[in-house]
Design a protein around this motif. Structure first.
Motif, short mmCIF file in Angstrom:
data_model
loop_
_atom_site.label_atom_id
_atom_site.label_comp_id
_atom_site.label_asym_id
_atom_site.label_seq_id
_atom_site.Cartn_x
_atom_site.Cartn_y
_atom_site.Cartn_z
N PHE A 3 -28.80 49.64 76.28
CA PHE A 3 -27.71 50.51 75.85
C PHE A 3 -26.76 50.81 77.01
O PHE A 3 -25.53 50.71 76.87
CB PHE A 3 -28.27 51.82 75.27
N LEU A 4 -27.31 51.21 78.15
CA LEU A 4 -26.46 51.54 79.30
C LEU A 4 -25.65 50.34 79.76
O LEU A 4 -24.47 50.48 80.11
CB LEU A 4 -27.30 52.09 80.45
N GLY A 5 -26.27 49.16 79.73
CA GLY A 5 -25.56 47.94 80.14
C GLY A 5 -24.38 47.61 79.25
O GLY A 5 -23.36 47.10 79.71
N LYS A 6 -24.49 47.95 77.97
CA LYS A 6 -23.40 47.68 77.03
C LYS A 6 -22.39 48.81 76.97
O LYS A 6 -21.19 48.57 76.94
CB LYS A 6 -23.97 47.44 75.63
N SER A 7 -22.87 50.04 76.93
CA SER A 7 -21.98 51.19 76.69
C SER A 7 -21.44 51.84 77.95
O SER A 7 -20.42 52.53 77.88
CB SER A 7 -22.74 52.24 75.88
N HIS A 8 -22.10 51.65 79.07
CA HIS A 8 -21.66 52.34 80.28
C HIS A 8 -21.48 51.37 81.45
O HIS A 8 -21.72 51.75 82.60
CB HIS A 8 -22.62 53.48 80.63
N SER A 9 -21.00 50.19 81.14
CA SER A 9 -20.62 49.27 82.21
C SER A 9 -19.19 49.57 82.62
O SER A 9 -18.42 50.18 81.87
CB SER A 9 -20.73 47.82 81.73
N THR A 10 -18.83 49.15 83.80
CA THR A 10 -17.44 49.33 84.25
C THR A 10 -16.49 48.62 83.30
O THR A 10 -15.43 49.16 82.96
CB THR A 10 -17.28 48.83 85.70
N ASP A 11 -16.86 47.43 82.84
CA ASP A 11 -15.99 46.69 81.91
C ASP A 11 -15.80 47.42 80.59
O ASP A 11 -14.69 47.47 80.06
CB ASP A 11 -16.53 45.28 81.65
N SER A 12 -16.87 48.00 80.03
CA SER A 12 -16.73 48.71 78.76
C SER A 12 -15.85 49.95 78.94
O SER A 12 -15.03 50.27 78.07
CB SER A 12 -18.09 49.08 78.15
N TRP A 13 -15.98 50.62 80.08
CA TRP A 13 -15.12 51.77 80.34
C TRP A 13 -13.67 51.34 80.58
O TRP A 13 -12.74 52.01 80.14
CB TRP A 13 -15.65 52.59 81.51
N ARG A 14 -13.48 50.21 81.24
CA ARG A 14 -12.12 49.71 81.46
C ARG A 14 -11.44 49.44 80.11
O ARG A 14 -10.28 49.79 79.91
CB ARG A 14 -12.16 48.45 82.32
N ARG A 15 -12.19 48.86 79.17
CA ARG A 15 -11.63 48.62 77.83
C ARG A 15 -11.30 49.93 77.13
O ARG A 15 -10.23 50.07 76.53
CB ARG A 15 -12.62 47.80 76.98
N SER A 16 -12.19 50.91 77.20
CA SER A 16 -11.93 52.21 76.58
C SER A 16 -10.70 52.88 77.17
O SER A 16 -9.86 53.43 76.45
CB SER A 16 -13.13 53.15 76.73
N LEU A 17 -10.60 52.85 78.48
CA LEU A 17 -9.49 53.51 79.15
C LEU A 17 -8.15 52.79 78.93
O LEU A 17 -7.09 53.38 79.11
CB LEU A 17 -9.78 53.62 80.65
N SER A 18 -8.21 51.54 78.50
CA SER A 18 -7.00 50.76 78.20
C SER A 18 -6.59 50.87 76.74
O SER A 18 -5.52 50.41 76.36
CB SER A 18 -7.22 49.29 78.54
N ASP A 19 -7.44 51.47 75.91
CA ASP A 19 -7.19 51.57 74.47
C ASP A 19 -6.19 52.69 74.19
O ASP A 19 -6.49 53.86 74.47
CB ASP A 19 -8.52 51.84 73.76
N PRO A 20 -5.03 52.38 73.62
CA PRO A 20 -4.03 53.43 73.36
C PRO A 20 -4.45 54.40 72.26
O PRO A 20 -3.84 55.46 72.11
CB PRO A 20 -2.78 52.64 72.95
N GLY A 59 -10.49 60.01 70.14
CA GLY A 59 -9.64 58.95 69.62
C GLY A 59 -9.73 58.85 68.11
O GLY A 59 -10.19 59.77 67.44
N ALA A 60 -9.29 57.70 67.62
CA ALA A 60 -9.38 57.43 66.19
C ALA A 60 -10.85 57.42 65.79
O ALA A 60 -11.71 56.98 66.56
CB ALA A 60 -8.74 56.08 65.88
N CYS A 61 -11.15 57.90 64.60
CA CYS A 61 -12.54 57.97 64.15
C CYS A 61 -13.10 56.58 63.93
O CYS A 61 -12.50 55.75 63.24
CB CYS A 61 -12.65 58.80 62.88
N LYS A 62 -14.27 56.32 64.51
CA LYS A 62 -14.96 55.05 64.34
C LYS A 62 -16.32 55.23 63.66
O LYS A 62 -17.09 54.29 63.55
CB LYS A 62 -15.11 54.35 65.70
N LEU A 63 -16.61 56.44 63.21
CA LEU A 63 -17.89 56.71 62.54
C LEU A 63 -17.90 56.11 61.14
O LEU A 63 -16.84 55.97 60.51
CB LEU A 63 -18.12 58.22 62.46
N PRO A 64 -19.08 55.79 60.63
CA PRO A 64 -19.18 55.21 59.28
C PRO A 64 -19.05 56.29 58.19
O PRO A 64 -20.02 56.66 57.54
CB PRO A 64 -20.56 54.56 59.29
N VAL A 65 -17.82 56.77 58.02
CA VAL A 65 -17.53 57.83 57.05
C VAL A 65 -17.02 57.19 55.77
O VAL A 65 -16.10 56.38 55.81
CB VAL A 65 -16.46 58.80 57.61
N GLU A 66 -17.62 57.56 54.63
CA GLU A 66 -17.12 57.08 53.35
C GLU A 66 -15.75 57.68 53.11
O GLU A 66 -15.52 58.86 53.38
CB GLU A 66 -18.07 57.48 52.22
#
Length: 175
Positions: free
Chosen positions: A45-62, A83-90
């Motif tokens: 989980f940490l390797g996918k969600s808290h890598s520098t690259d994943s944070w770089r993508r998040s910080l670049s997302d308008p 940000g915009a909601c990404k949860l699985p909301v009906e």
């Protein structure tokens, strides 16, 4: 007596903060939830969600914004991602927003940093026309649930949140 402003400044994060957020995100997640998972699930989980690259993508997302709480010593001690909601909301509303992450290092809990980060996040979400607002929270994180209830959030659903091969029961809260 010191004020919360003396404890930390809140500033908008930039792409240059990706490595800082990768470290802070991994530290706060592990501090809060690390004991719940087998080591291989946590590391996956940490390797996918808290890598520098994943944070770089998040910080670049308008469609996202991130704020950091910075101690006077220059130590980074908390953050919020909205940000915009990404949860699985009906029947998700097209303008729905989300508090996607809110973490403060444990040694700085109960100093109102979460409230200050929420204020920054809410202000940005409002400026973007994001309404209603959602939050996903672990079903057994009672302190966070009480915190969010103070902001008018209430449970409207559930979903499974994967951490490696472990799937947590998460509540979806709406305001």
């Amino acid at each position: 007596m010191s004020s919360t402003a003396d404890i930390a400044t809140i500033r908008r994060a930039t792409v240059d903060d990706a490595a800082v957020l990768a470290e802070l995100g991994a530290t706060t997640f592990t501090e809060t939830f690390g004991h719940l998972y087998p080591p291989e699930d946590l590391q996956d989980f940490l390797g996918k969600s808290h890598s520098t690259d994943s944070w770089r993508r998040s910080l670049s997302d308008p469609n996202k914004a991130v704020w950091l709480a910075v101690h006077p010593s220059s130590r980074h001690i908390g953050f919020i991602v909205v940000g915009a909601c990404k949860l699985p909301v009906e029947q998700l509303e097209p303008t729905a927003g989300e508090v996607q992450q809110l973490y403060v290092l444990a040694e700085f809990h109960n100093l109102r940093l979460g409230a200050r980060l929420m204020a920054a996040g809410f202000e940005w979400l409002e400026s973007q026309g994001r309404t209603p607002l959602y939050i996903g929270v672990w079903s057994e994180n009672y302190g966070a649930q009480r915190f969010y209830q103070r902001y008018g959030f209430s449970k409207v659903g559930e979903y499974g949140f994967p951490v490696g091969k472990t799937v947590d029961r998460e509540f979806i809260l709406k305001r």
